[in-house]
Design a protein around this motif. Structure first.
Motif: not given
Length: 556
Positions: A216, A219-221, A223-227, A239
């Motif tokens: 995770f 690929n943190y960004s 658009e992809n900031k919480e798991l 996050g």
């Protein structure tokens, strides 16, 4: 400040004298010149009062400066560079920007009634109007002194930073984040560096089971900031804000053969900055921060709390400063990496602790974990933590607790073997004179969990009206408030649930709306309530219901 009149109230704590200046620039400026080497204290004075004072000294029209700040919503320093030439050692007691002075006055139980004189009057004030304005202005200065007395520790910490690091006294006007940047000689980074967003991981990390978290962060960004995932049987979130996991609606009491251990990393973020070279790249002397952290930890070990305070402050503030684009230490990439490293290394530890047969994870938070184990597994627990400390260069401290009541990771209460408790969250937080909202409900919930006192007993036995106060403020998004059908001129209210009251509502575009967490039937008392007893009209049952609802939120 009015169109044709202005008024300044100053209270001199050295001479214990009060000075009131009405449209008298000469007398005001004479007083300033006599006291310009002293420290001046106000509420929101960094944003407003110091520029009005400087406008009088500079010969500007203070109403023009007032409108520049209030009406045009511009910063006072933008008005004129001449302001920079006027010496003023200003300390702003508005530490918590979530609350206005009127709200703080309300929390303290003091009179919060407003002046009836409109600031839009397009003529000279009458003598009666002037006397009313003087009364309320004096009141606000007296209240500012009260706020200062309750936040004396903040002022002492600020002075300690100035004195310890031999800074000029003008630095008293800075925020502690700005002070930290000054102390560490930070120089703002170029935009091309602050826009870097490359992700890396700690070289000491050993994660083999929970690799989905590592993937995770790779690929943190935006658009992809919480798991959201499950770790050791507990729901977790990872996050940009740190690791957060907890068993919801959980309660537990240790048996004779069990331990409940809160293991916290000492100064996690500052240590990560030093050990893994993640201090803001704007800092020109990182060795200075390393010495500050080392001194902080040494003074903590020696139990020298007062001496440690300025060092601890810088350690705690530096991480936040890396994410503040207005601070010289702004370095968002390193701030994110500090947060990622902390999460991954705590996950690393949890993974290793799963080798303990009796280990049960209760919660994970930014800088530590709470677990329960069998006493005969403590040596193995200690050995695993020691190996992790040696490998990661982080250090943990243990606290032992007997009971826990946990709503979620941000709301819990733990009780030690001496009956003392530690709590977190709005329902059970430690209150202060400057944060005193529904204190009787807070007290009833804590007493219920700590010593089993029934909610009704706590609430029915209390005869202090101030403990039943609910303070609410009508924000600028709404035009005004109505009580029943009557429009109110004030915006801050002290409410009490009543058996025979009316409802206070806020109005937007002519439509009344309910105010959250307030009783539908209430009475307003904006006068001083510090010594008032509970009246017969108070609806104690409303407070009982609120307390029981909060307890239910904990227990499910």
């Amino acid at each position: 400040m009015f169109k044709h009149d202005w008024l300044v109230v100053i209270m001199d704590t050295d001479s214990q004298q009060e000075h009131i200046f009405i449209n008298d620039r000469e007398a005001h400026n004479e007083f300033y010149n006599q006291h310009k080497n002293d420290i001046w204290i106000g509420f929101n004075s960094n944003g407003y009062d110091r520029y009005i004072l400087k406008s009088l000294v500079c010969g500007f029209d203070p109403k023009v400066v007032n409108d520049f700040i209030i009406e045009q919503r511009k910063k006072g320093w933008e008005f004129s560079r001449t302001f920079n030439k006027i010496q003023l050692f200003n300390y702003d007691v508005m530490v918590n920007r979530a609350y206005s002075l009127k709200q703080l006055e309300a929390f303290m139980g003091h009179d919060i009634r407003e002046t009836t004189v409109s600031f839009d009057i397009d003529r000279k004030l009458t003598e009666q109007e002037l006397q009313e304005v003087i009364f309320y202005c004096r009141h606000d200065v007296q209240e500012t002194m009260q706020v200062f007395s309750h936040q004396l520790g903040e002022f002492q910490a600020q002075m300690a930073l100035v004195n310890e690091f031999k800074l000029p006294l003008r630095n008293i006007s800075k925020t502690q984040a700005q002070l930290s940047a000054t102390i560490l000689a930070a120089t703002k980074l170029p935009k091309e560096i602050t826009e870097q967003n490359d992700i890396s991981f700690p070289s000491t990390m050993k994660i083999s089971k929970y690799t989905q978290v590592v993937d995770f962060f790779k690929n943190y960004s935006e658009e992809n900031k919480e798991l959201s995932t499950t770790i050791s049987g507990v729901p977790h979130k990872f996050g940009g804000g740190g690791i957060h996991g907890a068993i919801p609606k959980y309660q537990f009491e240790c048996g004779p053969d069990e331990y409940m251990i809160m293991a916290d990393v000492d100064q996690l973020y500052p240590t990560l900055m030093i050990v893994y070279d993640l201090l803001s790249r704007a800092v020109s002397q990182p060795e200075k921060f390393e010495n500050i952290l080392s001194t902080s930890l040494e003074l903590k070990a020696a139990g020298k709390k007062k001496e440690r305070e300025p060092y601890k402050r810088i350690c705690n503030i530096t991480y936040g400063s890396e994410g503040d684009k207005y601070n010289a230490m702004y370095d968002p990439r390193n701030r994110l990496l500090v947060c990622i490293f902390g999460q991954l290394l705590l996950l690393d530890l949890i993974e290793k602790l799963e080798h303990i047969p009796s280990m049960k994870l209760i919660q994970s938070n930014t800088d530590g974990i709470l677990v329960r184990i069998k006493k005969n597994d403590f040596q193995l627990f200690d050995d695993i933590v020691f190996e992790w400390e040696e490998r990661t260069k982080l250090h943990m401290s243990f606290d032992f607790y007997k009971k826990i009541y946990q709503k979620d990771v941000n709301n819990y209460i733990v009780i030690d073997y001496d009956g003392k408790h530690k709590s977190k969250g709005a329902y059970v937080k430690k209150l202060s004179p400057l944060d005193y909202d529904l204190p009787i409900v807070n007290e009833a919930v804590i007493k219920y969990f700590v010593d089993g006192t029934r909610v009704k007993k706590t609430i029915n036995q209390c005869n202090e009206l101030i403990k039943f106060q609910k303070v609410t403020k009508i924000s600028g998004k709404f035009e005004y408030a109505i009580y029943g059908k009557r429009r109110q001129s004030e915006r801050v209210f002290r409410l009490f649930a009543s058996k025979n009251g009316k409802q206070l509502m806020k109005v937007k575009n002519g439509t009344p709306q309910k105010i959250g967490y307030t009783p539908e039937s209430c009475k307003i008392d904006n006068s001083d309530v510090t010594n008032k007893a509970v009246p017969d009209w108070l609806d104690r049952e409303w407070y009982v219901k609120v307390a029981k609802k909060r307890i239910k939120d904990f227990l499910g």
